[in-house]
Scaffold this motif. Sequence first.
Motif, short mmCIF file in Angstrom:
data_model
loop_
_atom_site.label_atom_id
_atom_site.label_comp_id
_atom_site.label_asym_id
_atom_site.label_seq_id
_atom_site.Cartn_x
_atom_site.Cartn_y
_atom_site.Cartn_z
N UNK A 1 -0.04 -6.56 2.90
CA UNK A 1 0.11 -6.69 4.35
C UNK A 1 0.22 -5.30 4.96
N UNK A 2 0.30 -5.25 6.28
CA UNK A 2 0.36 -3.95 6.93
C UNK A 2 1.26 -3.91 8.15
N UNK A 3 2.24 -4.81 8.22
CA UNK A 3 3.11 -4.86 9.40
C UNK A 3 4.47 -4.23 9.19
N UNK A 4 5.34 -4.47 10.15
CA UNK A 4 6.72 -4.01 10.07
C UNK A 4 7.39 -4.62 8.84
N UNK A 5 8.38 -3.90 8.28
CA UNK A 5 8.92 -4.30 6.98
C UNK A 5 10.45 -4.42 7.01
N UNK A 6 10.97 -5.43 6.32
CA UNK A 6 12.41 -5.57 6.17
C UNK A 6 13.02 -4.35 5.47
N UNK A 7 12.48 -4.04 4.31
CA UNK A 7 13.08 -3.03 3.45
C UNK A 7 13.04 -1.66 4.10
N UNK A 8 11.94 -1.28 4.70
CA UNK A 8 11.72 0.07 5.19
C UNK A 8 12.16 0.27 6.63
N UNK A 9 12.02 -0.75 7.48
CA UNK A 9 12.22 -0.58 8.92
C UNK A 9 13.52 -1.20 9.44
N UNK B 1 8.93 1.65 -5.08
CA UNK B 1 9.81 1.21 -6.17
C UNK B 1 10.17 -0.27 -6.03
N UNK B 2 9.78 -0.91 -4.93
CA UNK B 2 10.09 -2.33 -4.72
C UNK B 2 8.79 -3.10 -4.56
N UNK B 3 8.80 -4.41 -4.85
CA UNK B 3 7.58 -5.22 -4.72
C UNK B 3 7.10 -5.26 -3.27
N UNK B 4 5.81 -5.28 -3.11
CA UNK B 4 5.24 -5.35 -1.78
C UNK B 4 4.08 -6.32 -1.72
N UNK C 1 0.83 -1.20 0.00
CA UNK C 1 0.00 0.00 0.00
C UNK C 1 0.87 1.26 0.00
N UNK C 2 0.38 2.26 -0.71
CA UNK C 2 1.10 3.53 -0.77
C UNK C 2 2.04 3.65 -1.94
#
Length: 500
Positions: free
Chosen positions: A268-276, A262-265, A258-259
């Motif tokens: 889901x709506x939880x904590x993220x490897x890529x971002x967090x 530039x990377x596949x997502x 969501x949102x």
Amino acid sequence: MKKALFFLLLFVAVLPLRAQTNALPKREFRGTWIQIINGQFQGMSRDEMQRNLTNQLNELQACGINTVIFQVRGEADALYQSALEPWSRFLTGRQGQAPAPLWDPLAWMVRECHRRGMELHAWINPFRAKTKGTKELATTHPYVRHPERFFEYDGLYIFDPGLPENREYICHVAADIVRRYDVDGLHIDDYFYPYPVAGKAIPDEQTFRRYGNGMTDIADWRRYNVNCFIQMLCDSVHAAKPWVKLGVSPFGIYHNAKGGSRVPGSATGGLQNYDDLYADVLYWIDQGWVDYTVPQIYWEIGHRVADYDTLIRWWARYAAGRPLYIGQDVERTVRAADLRDPSRNQMPEKFRLQRSLPGVQGSCLWYSAAVVRNEGNYAEALRRSYHRRPALQPLMRHIDSKAPGKPRSVKAMWMPDGYYLFWTAPKAKTEMDRAVLYALYRFAPGQKVDLENTECLLMVTPETMVKLPYEDGKTKYTYVVTALDRLQNESKAVKKKIKL
């Protein structure tokens, strides 16, 4: 007693089974994690800990587990003899205090796993240097020697990933383990940059100004630092021993879709490897820096924020460039009701998904103690159904695909305590070609010899002999022996017809 038990297990292994709805895969990663930082071994004597681990390994072997991931470094410490870092408090109760009598848990575990035909992967936490519960550090701890290389975050000490000397040091520790111990894998989990805490910023602005390399986005720079570490770790492990597999078990969500991004997502709506956590796992796979990936998909099917069904399909689609296994939470699985049949838990559906999706080649169970105590009859289901036959490890063709030579001098002989099948190891020119295990198959009279028929695979063993279940010598069976090298490439078959 041991020989009698072995004979009984072998006899039971060849008894007719009820028809099964799903054929078992011949190759499948069947792992489990044994952790230390929960304190399960803290303060135990050598004999107590060895009894505990022996019981765990025996039960895991009976459940068809073929890989143990054993935590040996939880906070820049060691559950093995190390000249680089202090003994772990999770072993002796006090960091830096050696066990008495002196023994080496990692060396012991390698030996015990290998004699059961199981792989041992040494699990380290790379950047975490102190957990919240640790109140005292040994004088030999890296933080005591170089506190300027760390930052504190919510009660943790973290090796600053932005410092090149930290990345080099951790790779040095990993290579030291791989060089000195006969491990089959080096495993890291999901602790890179720390899990975010509301209202707390990561205190690495100064490092960013010093080592930013012209980058303007600190998030991109943090991902760059972890990328550099993973590449260096891959090179370090394979330079030490090319057959040792580097595995990573990241958090179960790579990125939320969501949102826009530039990377596949995933949906889901939880904590993220890529971002967090700044862990670009897909990039590591695409670059060939990891040999296997085990995303920790610990949630239930139907979970509101992180649905298991959604996530396993997402990882199967995007991360199968290298062997992909699924991290399963035993307790959550057996406590959650199946969405279609509330009278049963979610274990059957999770196994169905795991084995039906292309690219998924096995699973790893969190955690070993839950399996051993048969939580929700999970272990019983493994023994009776899902792991009722042994499995070879998934192939690692990107490392090596050459099969070893076939076993030699296969023959049946009477010994004082019974009838045995013997063979000798094939010749090998290099360590990569050396046979370390053997697969033994048995086919009934008139049955086609087919090594893909997993119901006929009796065992995977390091031994070069096996006691046969002799009855009256009137029934002719065909036994087949193959050799397996360090990456479980399988040799040509050697057949032997034996009247039992």
